[in-house]
Design an enzyme around this catalytic site. Structure first.
Site, mmCIF file in Angstrom:
data_model
loop_
_atom_site.group_PDB
_atom_site.id
_atom_site.type_symbol
_atom_site.label_atom_id
_atom_site.label_comp_id
_atom_site.label_asym_id
_atom_site.label_seq_id
_atom_site.Cartn_x
_atom_site.Cartn_y
_atom_site.Cartn_z
ATOM 1 N N SER A 131 0.835 -1.199 0.000
ATOM 2 C CA SER A 131 0.000 0.000 0.000
ATOM 3 C C SER A 131 0.871 1.251 0.000
ATOM 4 O O SER A 131 1.985 1.253 0.555
ATOM 5 C CB SER A 131 -0.853 -0.016 1.274
ATOM 6 O OG SER A 131 -1.441 1.240 1.479
ATOM 7 N N TYR B 257 -1.837 -1.106 10.969
ATOM 8 C CA TYR B 257 -2.113 -1.633 9.619
ATOM 9 C C TYR B 257 -0.956 -1.276 8.675
ATOM 10 O O TYR B 257 -0.389 -2.130 7.993
ATOM 11 C CB TYR B 257 -3.441 -1.081 9.074
ATOM 12 C CG TYR B 257 -3.582 -1.320 7.589
ATOM 13 C CD1 TYR B 257 -3.800 -2.612 7.103
ATOM 14 C CD2 TYR B 257 -3.445 -0.281 6.663
ATOM 15 C CE1 TYR B 257 -3.895 -2.853 5.729
ATOM 16 C CE2 TYR B 257 -3.537 -0.512 5.302
ATOM 17 C CZ TYR B 257 -3.761 -1.796 4.839
ATOM 18 O OH TYR B 257 -3.832 -2.033 3.490
ATOM 19 N N LYS C 224 2.215 -3.611 6.721
ATOM 20 C CA LYS C 224 2.650 -3.630 5.309
ATOM 21 C C LYS C 224 4.158 -3.367 5.215
ATOM 22 O O LYS C 224 4.860 -3.996 4.439
ATOM 23 C CB LYS C 224 1.874 -2.578 4.502
ATOM 24 C CG LYS C 224 0.383 -2.861 4.376
ATOM 25 C CD LYS C 224 0.102 -4.128 3.589
ATOM 26 C CE LYS C 224 -1.377 -4.431 3.468
ATOM 27 N NZ LYS C 224 -1.659 -5.783 2.945
HETATM 28 P P1 NAD Z 1 -10.946 -7.297 1.483
HETATM 29 O O1 NAD Z 1 -11.153 -7.309 2.948
HETATM 30 O O2 NAD Z 1 -12.120 -7.065 0.599
HETATM 31 O O3 NAD Z 1 -10.248 -8.660 1.043
HETATM 32 C C1 NAD Z 1 -9.351 -9.375 1.870
HETATM 33 C C2 NAD Z 1 -9.789 -10.825 1.858
HETATM 34 O O4 NAD Z 1 -8.904 -11.579 2.681
HETATM 35 C C3 NAD Z 1 -11.196 -11.011 2.424
HETATM 36 O O5 NAD Z 1 -11.946 -11.825 1.538
HETATM 37 C C4 NAD Z 1 -10.976 -11.734 3.765
HETATM 38 O O6 NAD Z 1 -12.022 -12.600 4.071
HETATM 39 C C5 NAD Z 1 -9.662 -12.460 3.477
HETATM 40 N N1 NAD Z 1 -8.846 -12.747 4.670
HETATM 41 C C6 NAD Z 1 -8.456 -11.876 5.645
HETATM 42 N N2 NAD Z 1 -7.675 -12.503 6.538
HETATM 43 C C7 NAD Z 1 -7.544 -13.790 6.099
HETATM 44 C C8 NAD Z 1 -6.852 -14.924 6.588
HETATM 45 N N3 NAD Z 1 -6.136 -14.873 7.720
HETATM 46 N N4 NAD Z 1 -6.913 -16.077 5.895
HETATM 47 C C9 NAD Z 1 -7.644 -16.163 4.743
HETATM 48 N N5 NAD Z 1 -8.331 -15.113 4.242
HETATM 49 C C10 NAD Z 1 -8.278 -13.945 4.912
HETATM 50 O O7 NAD Z 1 -9.793 -6.219 1.173
HETATM 51 P P2 NAD Z 1 -9.280 -5.657 -0.218
HETATM 52 O O8 NAD Z 1 -9.638 -4.220 -0.286
HETATM 53 O O9 NAD Z 1 -9.638 -6.555 -1.320
HETATM 54 O O10 NAD Z 1 -7.708 -5.716 0.050
HETATM 55 C C11 NAD Z 1 -6.900 -6.801 -0.391
HETATM 56 C C12 NAD Z 1 -5.472 -6.546 0.024
HETATM 57 O O11 NAD Z 1 -5.034 -5.300 -0.522
HETATM 58 C C13 NAD Z 1 -5.287 -6.442 1.549
HETATM 59 O O12 NAD Z 1 -4.064 -7.058 1.882
HETATM 60 C C14 NAD Z 1 -5.207 -4.946 1.770
HETATM 61 O O13 NAD Z 1 -4.474 -4.634 2.923
HETATM 62 C C15 NAD Z 1 -4.512 -4.489 0.520
HETATM 63 N N6 NAD Z 1 -4.777 -3.077 0.197
HETATM 64 C C16 NAD Z 1 -6.073 -2.650 0.084
HETATM 65 C C17 NAD Z 1 -6.328 -1.313 -0.176
HETATM 66 C C18 NAD Z 1 -7.748 -0.796 -0.275
HETATM 67 O O14 NAD Z 1 -7.946 0.413 -0.161
HETATM 68 N N7 NAD Z 1 -8.747 -1.628 -0.491
HETATM 69 C C19 NAD Z 1 -5.257 -0.402 -0.355
HETATM 70 C C20 NAD Z 1 -3.964 -0.887 -0.250
HETATM 71 C C21 NAD Z 1 -3.725 -2.231 0.030
#
Ligand code: NAD
Ligand code: UDP
Length: 337
Positions: free
Chosen positions: A124, A149, A153
């Site tokens: 991120s 958080y 990362k």
């Molecule tokens: P999201 O919560 O929609 O998706 C994450 C998925 O991981 C979910 O389906 C959840 O059920 C699953 N999960 C969480 N912990 C788990 C575990 N221990 N074992 C198995 N499954 C698990 O989030 P997203 O927005 O799709 O984000 C995906 C990734 O991108 C994350 O790592 C997040 O930190 C990163 N990210 C997201 C953003 C954003 O703004 N959405 C920005 C930067 C980085």
């Protein structure tokens, strides 16, 4: 080629799983569904007109990971699984370090035993903290993230960089996302937050859908175009395409590569409200509120490295992002059934 997608039922994971299936790759999704619905995956299958394999489970479950790698001939892993709510991470730091950091280490250990060394990791722009210069490029120092958080990362990036340096069999992409928004143009898959949304677009969407009364605009005294916070919003389908290109790049390489995935353009909160109103025809009532602790004034990407090295560039503009967000919300006012 078969890809293990952790967190594939989630927002970015589901859009990327669709892109992988459409590109002809096979996909195994591992997700514990703590922040998602399996309906996202049936809709991905419907859109791709292809089946995927879903395993419900946790990345911290080493025995399960070993079984997944034994049962499937996995070539590479895209690792989305993680918790992402900044406020919750401040209240429950151990949960975040366990899930995001320890979970990633467990995944990497299982990968190494299974002889799988290609990994694309969801990082991120939060790793940059507030460096005082824009746009943000990959050479800037990281580590000043202001919450657990963001620190999770930073820590994972560090662990994976050390791993790549220690063992030349690894080939790792660290993808630093800016602000993913939007939804697939079908309106069948999109962002489905649990409870009260933290992020701007999900909040605006729920105001438009009549579920929330008004938006609080956090701060109008920043040194920005109109005083409100500026971010680099990127369409989730462009982001998914970036993952595919990163996967191809690491197929032929070893070591660790870092790529920003953003558009290079920043929009303020007020500009986003205006664009959403235009796309949806809905008025978004808002009130000006105090700054949200930990927020930075502005943030946008230099994505030149991804452009040069991956041939990737975001192609969808602000109007597409708003139209697609609104279509998803209108068709699914209460999220996935
Ligand atoms: P999201 O919560 O929609 O998706 C994450 C998925 O991981 C979910 O389906 C959840 O059920 C699953 N999960 C969480 N912990 C788990 C575990 N221990 N074992 C198995 N499954 C698990 O989030 P997203 O927005 O799709 O984000 C995906 C990734 O991108 C994350 O790592 C997040 O930190 C990163 N990210 C997201 C953003 C954003 O703004 N959405 C920005 C930067 C980085
Ligand atoms: N924001 C806001 N009201 C909200 C949610 C967000 O004014 O209810 C602002 C926030 O202060 C920031 C921008 O919208 O300037 C994007 O916030 P978001 O939480 O979506 O992303 P991040 O802060 O993680 O970049």
């Amino acid at each position: 080629m078969k890809i293990l997608v952790t967190g594939g039922a989630g927002y970015i994971g589901s859009h990327t799983t669709l892109a992988l299936l459409e590109a002809g790759l096979d996909v195994v999704v591992l997700d514990n569904l703590c922040n998602s619905s399996p309906v996202s995956l049936s809709r991905v299958e419907e859109l791709a007109a292809r089946a995927l394999t879903f395993v419900e489970g946790d990345i911290n479950d080493r025995a399960l990971l070993d079984r997944v790698f034994a049962d499937h001939s996995i070539d590479a892993v895209m690792h989305f699984a993680g918790l992402k709510a900044v406020g919750e991470s401040v209240a429950e730091p151990l949960l975040y370090y366990r899930n995001n950091v320890a979970g990633t280490l467990t995944l990497c250990e299982a990968m190494a035993v299974a002889n799988v060394f290609k990994l694309v990791f969801s990082s991120s722009a939060t790793v940059y903290g507030e460096p005082g210069e824009m746009p943000l490029h990959e050479q800037l120092p990281t580590g000043s993230a202001t919450n657990p958080y963001g620190q999770s990362k930073v820590m994972v990036e560090r662990c994976l960089s050390d791993l790549g340096a220690a063992d030349p069999r690894w080939s790792i992409a660290l993808l630093r996302y800016f602000n993913p928004i939007g939804a697939h143009s079908s309106g069948l898959i999109g962002e489905n937050p649990n409870g009260l949304p933290n992020n701007l677009l999900p909040y605006i969407s729920q105001v438009a859908a009549g579920k929330l009364a008004e938006l609080a605009v956090y701060g109008n005294d920043y040194q920005t175009v109109d005083g409100t916070g500026v971010r680099d919003y990127i369409h989730v389908v462009d982001l998914a395409d970036g993952h595919l290109k990163a996967l191809h790049a690491i197929e032929a390489a070893t070591g660790v590569a870092v790529w920003n995935l953003g558009t290079g353009v920043g929009y303020s909160v007020l500009q986003i409200i205006e664009a959403f109103e235009k796309a949806s025809g809905c008025k978004i009532p808002y009130r000006l509120a105090a700054r949200r602790p930990g927020d930075t004034a502005e943030c946008w990407a230099d994505s030149g490295k991804a452009n040069r090295e991956l041939g990737w560039q975001a192609t969808r503009g602000l109007a597409d992002m708003m139209t697609d967000t609104w279509r998803w919300t209108r068709q699914n006012p209460t999220g996935y059934p």
